[in-house]
Enzyme design. Structure first.
Site, PDB file in Angstrom:
ATOM      1  N   ASP A   1       0.873  -1.184   0.000  1.00 26.58           N
ATOM      2  CA  ASP A   1       0.000   0.000   0.000  1.00 26.58           C
ATOM      3  C   ASP A   1       0.907   1.230   0.000  1.00 26.58           C
ATOM      4  O   ASP A   1       2.053   1.166   0.469  1.00 26.58           O
ATOM      5  CB  ASP A   1      -0.897   0.005   1.253  1.00 26.58           C
TER       6      ASP A   1
ATOM      7  N   ASN B   1      -5.209  -4.174  -7.119  1.00 22.93           N
ATOM      8  CA  ASN B   1      -6.443  -3.639  -6.540  1.00 22.93           C
ATOM      9  C   ASN B   1      -6.402  -2.131  -6.305  1.00 22.93           C
ATOM     10  O   ASN B   1      -7.439  -1.476  -6.349  1.00 22.93           O
ATOM     11  CB  ASN B   1      -6.710  -4.371  -5.218  1.00 22.93           C
TER      12      ASN B   1
ATOM     13  N   TYR C   1     -12.809   8.227 -13.828  1.00 22.00           N
ATOM     14  CA  TYR C   1     -12.804   6.897 -13.215  1.00 22.00           C
ATOM     15  C   TYR C   1     -13.327   5.844 -14.206  1.00 22.00           C
ATOM     16  O   TYR C   1     -12.753   4.760 -14.337  1.00 22.00           O
ATOM     17  CB  TYR C   1     -13.669   6.954 -11.955  1.00 22.00           C
TER      18      TYR C   1
ATOM     19  N   LYS D   1     -11.329   2.622 -15.584  1.00 23.20           N
ATOM     20  CA  LYS D   1     -11.802   1.252 -15.315  1.00 23.20           C
ATOM     21  C   LYS D   1     -12.146   0.511 -16.604  1.00 23.20           C
ATOM     22  O   LYS D   1     -11.986  -0.706 -16.685  1.00 23.20           O
ATOM     23  CB  LYS D   1     -12.996   1.290 -14.352  1.00 23.20           C
TER      24      LYS D   1
ATOM     25  N   THR E   1     -16.805   0.677   1.753  1.00 24.90           N
ATOM     26  CA  THR E   1     -15.409   0.817   2.212  1.00 24.90           C
ATOM     27  C   THR E   1     -15.181   2.298   2.536  1.00 24.90           C
ATOM     28  O   THR E   1     -16.015   3.145   2.214  1.00 24.90           O
ATOM     29  CB  THR E   1     -14.407   0.412   1.097  1.00 24.90           C
TER      30      THR E   1
HETATM   31  N1  LIG Z   1     -15.643   0.850  -3.007  1.00 20.81           N
HETATM   32  C1  LIG Z   1     -16.297   0.751  -4.164  1.00 20.81           C
HETATM   33  O1  LIG Z   1     -17.497   1.043  -4.266  1.00 20.81           O
HETATM   34  C2  LIG Z   1     -15.598   0.220  -5.384  1.00 20.81           C
HETATM   35  C3  LIG Z   1     -16.386  -0.169  -6.479  1.00 20.81           C
HETATM   36  C4  LIG Z   1     -15.776  -0.655  -7.626  1.00 20.81           C
HETATM   37  C5  LIG Z   1     -14.398  -0.759  -7.674  1.00 20.81           C
HETATM   38  N2  LIG Z   1     -13.659  -0.380  -6.610  1.00 20.81           N
HETATM   39  C6  LIG Z   1     -12.211  -0.492  -6.737  1.00 20.81           C
HETATM   40  O2  LIG Z   1     -11.688  -1.317  -5.718  1.00 20.81           O
HETATM   41  C7  LIG Z   1     -10.367  -0.906  -5.400  1.00 20.81           C
HETATM   42  C8  LIG Z   1     -10.243  -0.701  -3.894  1.00 20.81           C
HETATM   43  O3  LIG Z   1     -11.225   0.231  -3.478  1.00 20.81           O
HETATM   44  P1  LIG Z   1     -11.639   0.416  -1.957  1.00 20.81           P
HETATM   45  O4  LIG Z   1     -13.071   0.772  -1.963  1.00 20.81           O
HETATM   46  O5  LIG Z   1     -11.156  -0.714  -1.143  1.00 20.81           O
HETATM   47  O6  LIG Z   1     -10.816   1.744  -1.641  1.00 20.81           O
HETATM   48  P2  LIG Z   1     -10.064   2.248  -0.322  1.00 20.81           P
HETATM   49  O7  LIG Z   1      -9.840   3.696  -0.576  1.00 20.81           O
HETATM   50  O8  LIG Z   1     -10.785   1.816   0.904  1.00 20.81           O
HETATM   51  O9  LIG Z   1      -8.661   1.491  -0.383  1.00 20.81           O
HETATM   52  C9  LIG Z   1      -7.742   1.763  -1.397  1.00 20.81           C
HETATM   53  C10 LIG Z   1      -6.339   1.506  -0.869  1.00 20.81           C
HETATM   54  O10 LIG Z   1      -5.439   1.778  -1.943  1.00 20.81           O
HETATM   55  C11 LIG Z   1      -4.347   2.534  -1.440  1.00 20.81           C
HETATM   56  N3  LIG Z   1      -3.777   3.353  -2.501  1.00 20.81           N
HETATM   57  C12 LIG Z   1      -4.285   4.482  -3.046  1.00 20.81           C
HETATM   58  N4  LIG Z   1      -3.451   4.970  -3.962  1.00 20.81           N
HETATM   59  C13 LIG Z   1      -2.403   4.113  -4.015  1.00 20.81           C
HETATM   60  C14 LIG Z   1      -1.203   4.095  -4.772  1.00 20.81           C
HETATM   61  N5  LIG Z   1      -0.906   5.056  -5.646  1.00 20.81           N
HETATM   62  N6  LIG Z   1      -0.344   3.076  -4.575  1.00 20.81           N
HETATM   63  C15 LIG Z   1      -0.632   2.107  -3.677  1.00 20.81           C
HETATM   64  N7  LIG Z   1      -1.719   2.090  -2.907  1.00 20.81           N
HETATM   65  C16 LIG Z   1      -2.600   3.086  -3.090  1.00 20.81           C
HETATM   66  C17 LIG Z   1      -4.934   3.385  -0.331  1.00 20.81           C
HETATM   67  O11 LIG Z   1      -3.936   3.820   0.586  1.00 20.81           O
HETATM   68  C18 LIG Z   1      -5.943   2.426   0.293  1.00 20.81           C
HETATM   69  O12 LIG Z   1      -5.360   1.669   1.334  1.00 20.81           O
HETATM   70  C19 LIG Z   1     -10.104   0.349  -6.235  1.00 20.81           C
HETATM   71  O13 LIG Z   1      -9.420  -0.007  -7.415  1.00 20.81           O
HETATM   72  C20 LIG Z   1     -11.490   0.825  -6.587  1.00 20.81           C
HETATM   73  O14 LIG Z   1     -11.528   1.544  -7.803  1.00 20.81           O
HETATM   74  C21 LIG Z   1     -14.220   0.108  -5.464  1.00 20.81           C
END
Ligand SMILES: NC(=O)c1ccc[n+]([C@@H]2O[C@H](COP(=O)([O-])OP(=O)(O)OC[C@H]3O[C@@H](n4cnc5c(N)ncnc54)[C@H](O)[C@@H]3O)[C@@H](O)[C@H]2O)c1
Length: 256
Positions: free
Chosen positions: A37, A87, A157, A161, A192
């Site tokens: 992370d 992720n 976004y 994606k 989240t």
């Molecule tokens: N939460 C949703 O509704 C949702 C829906 C569809 C897709 N997603 C995707 O799922 C993935 C995770 O989302 P989440 O909801 O768990 O988000 P989150 O913000 O809770 O967690 C994301 C994590 O990624 C880390 N991060 C951010 N930028 C970074 C970088 N440059 N290098 C390394 N780490 C980095 C952050 O520190 C954090 O710990 C993302 O790709 C997001 O696009 C989320």
């Protein structure tokens, strides 16, 4: 279930939300996991939650040298790699007319370049760790329902994606002869810290949250554990015929 006993995995963005749930689930099923992370402390907190010995590594996925170092660290400590989970991602709530170049670049760099660098450096490591005839390596990328349907206020976004979906399919064709399955997951809105951040950008955050819930046909947000269950399936040998797929875990959004 302990389907991942021999698996060595890397999860990016493992310090929070979906990435954390994936790391926890992989370890529950027996995998060894490097939790990476941009926030090292968050990654370390996830490692402390794992049932198997795990490792934390700080990385900005948008910087190629750091992704290279992440894979080198994994090979040094685990001696191989079978599964890479790309992720980490960031998003902003904005229309095309409100999106700054800086926001565009940030979303593209983390989501698109981060996934590209993750695949670029993990795939050769996976190639060396698996034997196409009897073992199975995989890459799991994090797409979104935004790869498939139009969502309001998500232009950068959605572009990122949709790009991840395209990269997943192309890389799947390139690397299936090596015994590496490349797939992606398309979550609906998952509960989240991300959702809190997105909704806090609106004038009425609670109304924005209600609207997010309402766009899920099953009437609630998806849980991070539901996404982790899909990731564990994709990483396992049960998914040997799942290649270049986008697995919807969205409560029905894309079926509408
Ligand atoms: N939460 C949703 O509704 C949702 C829906 C569809 C897709 N997603 C995707 O799922 C993935 C995770 O989302 P989440 O909801 O768990 O988000 P989150 O913000 O809770 O967690 C994301 C994590 O990624 C880390 N991060 C951010 N930028 C970074 C970088 N440059 N290098 C390394 N780490 C980095 C952050 O520190 C954090 O710990 C993302 O790709 C997001 O696009 C989320």
């Amino acid at each position: 279930m302990r389907r991942l006993e021999q698996l060595r995995a890397v999860v990016t963005g493992a310090g929070s939300g979906i990435g954390q749930a994936i790391a926890v689930r992989f370890a529950q099923e027996g995998a060894s996991v490097v939790c990476s992370d941009i926030n090292l402390e968050a990654a370390q907190n996830t490692v402390a939650m794992l049932e198997t010995p795990g490792l934390a590594f700080a990385v900005d996925v948008a910087i190629e040298g750091e992704m290279k170092a992440l894979i080198a660290f994994t090979l040094e400590h685990f001696g191989g790699l079978e599964c890479m989970v790309n992720n980490a991602g960031v998003g902003i709530a904005a229309r095309v007319t409100d999106t700054t170049e800086e926001d565009w670049d940030r979303v593209m760099n983390v989501c698109m370049k981060g996934t590209f660098f993750g695949m670029k450096h993990a795939i050769p490591a996976i190639q060396h760790s698996v034997h196409p005839e009897n073992t199975d390596g995989s890459v799991i990328n994090m797409a979104s329902i935004a790869s498939f349907v139009g969502l309001t206020d998500r232009v950068a976004y959605s572009a990122a994606k949709a790009g991840i979906l395209g990269m997943t399919r192309a890389a799947a064709m390139d690397h299936i002869p090596d015994g590496i399955r490349v797939n992606c997951i398309a979550p609906g809105t998952v509960d989240t810290p991300w959702v809190q951040r997105i909704t806090s950008g609106y004038e009425d955050p609670e109304a924005a949250r209600v609207a997010m819930r309402a766009r899920q046909p099953h009437g609630r947000l998806v849980t991070a554990q539901e996404i982790a269950a899909m990731a564990a399936y994709l990483a396992s040998s049960e998914a040997m015929s799942v290649v270049g797929a986008a697995m919807m875990v969205d409560g029905g959004v894309t079926a509408r």
